[in-house]
Scaffold this motif. Structure first.
Motif, PDB file in Angstrom:
ATOM      1  N   LYS A  91      42.083  48.910  55.798  1.00 28.84           N
ATOM      2  CA  LYS A  91      41.144  47.939  56.361  1.00 28.84           C
ATOM      3  C   LYS A  91      40.100  47.505  55.335  1.00 28.84           C
ATOM      4  O   LYS A  91      39.712  46.349  55.271  1.00 28.84           O
ATOM      5  CB  LYS A  91      40.473  48.526  57.601  1.00 28.84           C
ATOM      6  N   GLY A  92      39.585  48.463  54.555  1.00 26.50           N
ATOM      7  CA  GLY A  92      38.600  48.130  53.546  1.00 26.50           C
ATOM      8  C   GLY A  92      39.271  48.007  52.194  1.00 26.50           C
ATOM      9  O   GLY A  92      39.825  48.972  51.670  1.00 26.50           O
ATOM     10  N   LYS A  93      39.268  46.818  51.605  1.00 23.20           N
ATOM     11  CA  LYS A  93      40.001  46.612  50.364  1.00 23.20           C
ATOM     12  C   LYS A  93      39.446  45.422  49.594  1.00 23.20           C
ATOM     13  O   LYS A  93      38.725  44.590  50.128  1.00 23.20           O
ATOM     14  CB  LYS A  93      41.486  46.405  50.653  1.00 23.20           C
ATOM     15  N   LEU A  94      39.840  45.354  48.327  1.00 21.31           N
ATOM     16  CA  LEU A  94      39.503  44.235  47.461  1.00 21.31           C
ATOM     17  C   LEU A  94      40.789  43.623  46.927  1.00 21.31           C
ATOM     18  O   LEU A  94      41.760  44.344  46.646  1.00 21.31           O
ATOM     19  CB  LEU A  94      38.653  44.706  46.275  1.00 21.31           C
ATOM     20  N   TYR A  95      40.808  42.307  46.801  1.00 24.04           N
ATOM     21  CA  TYR A  95      41.955  41.617  46.222  1.00 24.04           C
ATOM     22  C   TYR A  95      41.620  41.160  44.813  1.00 24.04           C
ATOM     23  O   TYR A  95      40.511  40.710  44.548  1.00 24.04           O
ATOM     24  CB  TYR A  95      42.349  40.413  47.084  1.00 24.04           C
ATOM     25  N   LEU A  96      42.595  41.250  43.933  1.00 22.85           N
ATOM     26  CA  LEU A  96      42.375  40.903  42.535  1.00 22.85           C
ATOM     27  C   LEU A  96      43.664  40.407  41.910  1.00 22.85           C
ATOM     28  O   LEU A  96      44.697  41.071  41.988  1.00 22.85           O
ATOM     29  CB  LEU A  96      41.887  42.141  41.765  1.00 22.85           C
ATOM     30  N   PHE A  97      43.611  39.207  41.315  1.00 23.94           N
ATOM     31  CA  PHE A  97      44.760  38.730  40.550  1.00 23.94           C
ATOM     32  C   PHE A  97      44.644  39.357  39.167  1.00 23.94           C
ATOM     33  O   PHE A  97      43.833  38.945  38.348  1.00 23.94           O
ATOM     34  CB  PHE A  97      44.758  37.196  40.470  1.00 23.94           C
ATOM     35  N   LEU A  98      45.445  40.379  38.939  1.00 21.06           N
ATOM     36  CA  LEU A  98      45.303  41.218  37.755  1.00 21.06           C
ATOM     37  C   LEU A  98      46.094  40.670  36.573  1.00 21.06           C
ATOM     38  O   LEU A  98      47.250  40.257  36.715  1.00 21.06           O
ATOM     39  CB  LEU A  98      45.780  42.636  38.078  1.00 21.06           C
ATOM     40  N   GLU A  99      45.466  40.674  35.416  1.00 24.40           N
ATOM     41  CA  GLU A  99      46.142  40.320  34.175  1.00 24.40           C
ATOM     42  C   GLU A  99      45.617  41.242  33.080  1.00 24.40           C
ATOM     43  O   GLU A  99      44.653  41.991  33.285  1.00 24.40           O
ATOM     44  CB  GLU A  99      45.887  38.863  33.814  1.00 24.40           C
ATOM     45  N   ASN A 100      46.241  41.231  31.935  1.00 24.27           N
ATOM     46  CA  ASN A 100      45.841  42.102  30.830  1.00 24.27           C
ATOM     47  C   ASN A 100      44.579  41.573  30.159  1.00 24.27           C
ATOM     48  O   ASN A 100      44.634  40.729  29.268  1.00 24.27           O
ATOM     49  CB  ASN A 100      46.980  42.231  29.819  1.00 24.27           C
ATOM     50  N   SER A 101      43.442  42.081  30.623  1.00 24.28           N
ATOM     51  CA  SER A 101      42.142  41.686  30.074  1.00 24.28           C
ATOM     52  C   SER A 101      41.100  42.694  30.548  1.00 24.28           C
ATOM     53  O   SER A 101      41.396  43.580  31.351  1.00 24.28           O
ATOM     54  CB  SER A 101      41.773  40.269  30.537  1.00 24.28           C
ATOM     55  N   ALA A 102      39.883  42.553  30.034  1.00 27.78           N
ATOM     56  CA  ALA A 102      38.777  43.409  30.462  1.00 27.78           C
ATOM     57  C   ALA A 102      38.127  42.773  31.683  1.00 27.78           C
ATOM     58  O   ALA A 102      37.555  41.681  31.600  1.00 27.78           O
ATOM     59  CB  ALA A 102      37.773  43.572  29.336  1.00 27.78           C
ATOM     60  N   ILE A 103      38.222  43.445  32.840  1.00 27.79           N
ATOM     61  CA  ILE A 103      37.784  42.880  34.112  1.00 27.79           C
ATOM     62  C   ILE A 103      36.645  43.718  34.684  1.00 27.79           C
ATOM     63  O   ILE A 103      36.685  44.959  34.649  1.00 27.79           O
ATOM     64  CB  ILE A 103      38.958  42.838  35.109  1.00 27.79           C
ATOM     65  N   THR A 104      35.637  43.061  35.213  1.00 25.52           N
ATOM     66  CA  THR A 104      34.533  43.763  35.869  1.00 25.52           C
ATOM     67  C   THR A 104      34.412  43.283  37.309  1.00 25.52           C
ATOM     68  O   THR A 104      34.656  42.104  37.622  1.00 25.52           O
ATOM     69  CB  THR A 104      33.197  43.525  35.151  1.00 25.52           C
ATOM     70  N   ILE A 105      34.051  44.210  38.190  1.00 24.02           N
ATOM     71  CA  ILE A 105      33.824  43.899  39.604  1.00 24.02           C
ATOM     72  C   ILE A 105      32.443  44.417  39.977  1.00 24.02           C
ATOM     73  O   ILE A 105      32.132  45.587  39.747  1.00 24.02           O
ATOM     74  CB  ILE A 105      34.876  44.562  40.512  1.00 24.02           C
TER      75      ILE A 105
END
Length: 375
Positions: A91-105
């Motif tokens: 129920k509790g989740k985050l969506y992310l289009f993931l690619e090879n890079s440095a990602i911050t949330i």
């Protein structure tokens, strides 16, 4: 309202066309990714990086959560939609289009609409979809709510009006989706958009869209899935020999499409949990009772996972024909062979093993069978 259950990632309803920008997204050439996340009020001890496939979340990594902070690292072959789950709670989740890079949330909470995800160009485009989709999704929900309310009081006029509103809202949404796919063919996100909307388009449209994609788009997991689906659709098209497969029935006897040669065969893809499937079952029961002695066979292929519920549904709906299931849900070999993306889905095969009709329901099924057996 003629509903079907559709195989889509859970975030499918949050996607819609947002622009006519045909500029190709530039993906960083890094060979790995890092995800650094801080969610201020997160009440969880574990985070799981997952992707949605075949009706389930597939976990690819896990991380300890300390005061709302967690990190992931790894690599993906191509940009792909991922989901971050917490403490095994879907129920509790985050969506992310993931690619090879440095990602911050960065976010205040999981419900924080102002959360900021940086570092993924493909996710930026995905986020733009979300912002434009809300109004279309809301329109569909309002129509469904009206339909259900009218159905409860058996208000047929109200049901028809609500269905018309739903179809109108959905057609507007489809125009935007089609426009986006057409004008963003070089984007690596576009194959995902088409993948979650394949049920909207026929084989010719899907083939044309796919052929317009860039090589990078075709190389994504969604591009590959689309190509496989197109191949299956071509092989299982009306006029083609029915693709062969083998499954045991409930008594562990092997059945094949060829087992029914010399008779008309209706392959019915369904599941015990599928409301529209259960609603259609009485129509198939009626047709079977009317035409079985004349040469009609039905082979039910269930997309269930729970054997007990599957068998119970067969008994409850009094389905007297052949039944098989791999009990793998949407990850069904026959389903993939016949490019099944929504249920109920039926395939009508003639005495020579040639596909002559698909997705006949209710009056349409009755009319076709009457044509075959009463002439």
């Amino acid at each position: 309202m003629k509903y079907s259950y559709i195989l889509l990632p859970l975030i499918a309803l949050t996607l819609i066309n947002c622009s006519n920008n045909s500029e190709e997204i530039t993906v960083e050439e890094s060979k790995s990714y890092t995800i650094s996340a801080t969610i201020d009020t997160l009440d969880a001890t574990m985070a799981y990086l997952s992707y949605y496939e075949g009706g389930d979340f597939v976990k690819v990594d896990s991380a300890l959560v300390t005061s709302g902070v967690f990190t992931f690292s790894g690599s993906v072959e191509s940009p792909k939609m991922h989901t971050v789950l917490f403490n095994n709670d879907v129920k509790g989740k985050l969506y992310l289009f993931l690619e090879n890079s440095a990602i911050t949330i960065a976010a205040k909470s999981l419900l924080d609409e102002e959360k900021v995800i940086k570092g993924s160009a493909s996710n930026d485009e995905y986020e733009a979809f979300n912002k434009k989709d809300i109004s279309y999704d809301d329109g569909l929900k309002v129509a469904i709510k009206k339909y259900n309310a009218a159905e409860e009081v058996e208000d047929k006029e109200g049901m028809e009006k609500a269905e018309a509103e739903y179809l109108e809202a959905d057609s507007i949404r489809e125009l935007f989706i089609t426009d986006y796919i057409t004008n963003n063919a070089t984007s690596v996100v576009t194959p995902f958009v088409l993948y979650v909307n394949t049920y909207r388009y026929d084989l010719e449209q899907l083939d044309a869209f796919y052929n317009s994609f860039s090589e990078a788009g075709k190389a994504t997991s969604y591009g590959k899935e689309l190509n496989e689906k197109i191949v299956s659709l071509k092989k299982s098209a009306i006029g083609q020999p029915a693709p062969e497969f083998e499954l045991n029935d409930r008594a562990e006897n092997p059945l094949t499409v060829a087992s029914f040669k010399g008779k008309y065969l209706l392959i019915d893809f369904w599941a015990s949990w599928c409301g529209p499937c259960r609603a259609e079952n009485p129509n198939i029961v009626k047709a079977y009772a009317m035409y079985h002695e004349k040469g009609l066979e039905v082979w039910g292929i269930s997309l269930d996972k729970d054997e007990e519920k599957w068998l119970a549904a067969i008994e409850e709906d009094d389905l007297p024909w052949n039944h098989s299931s791999e009990l793998k849900g949407w990850v069904s070999a026959p389903g993939k062979l016949y490019a099944v993306s929504s249920i109920p889905h039926s395939v009508l095969i003639d005495k020579d093993g040639i596909i002559i009709a698909k997705d006949l329901r209710g009056d349409e099924l009755d009319a076709k069978l009457a044509e075959l057996f009463n002439n």
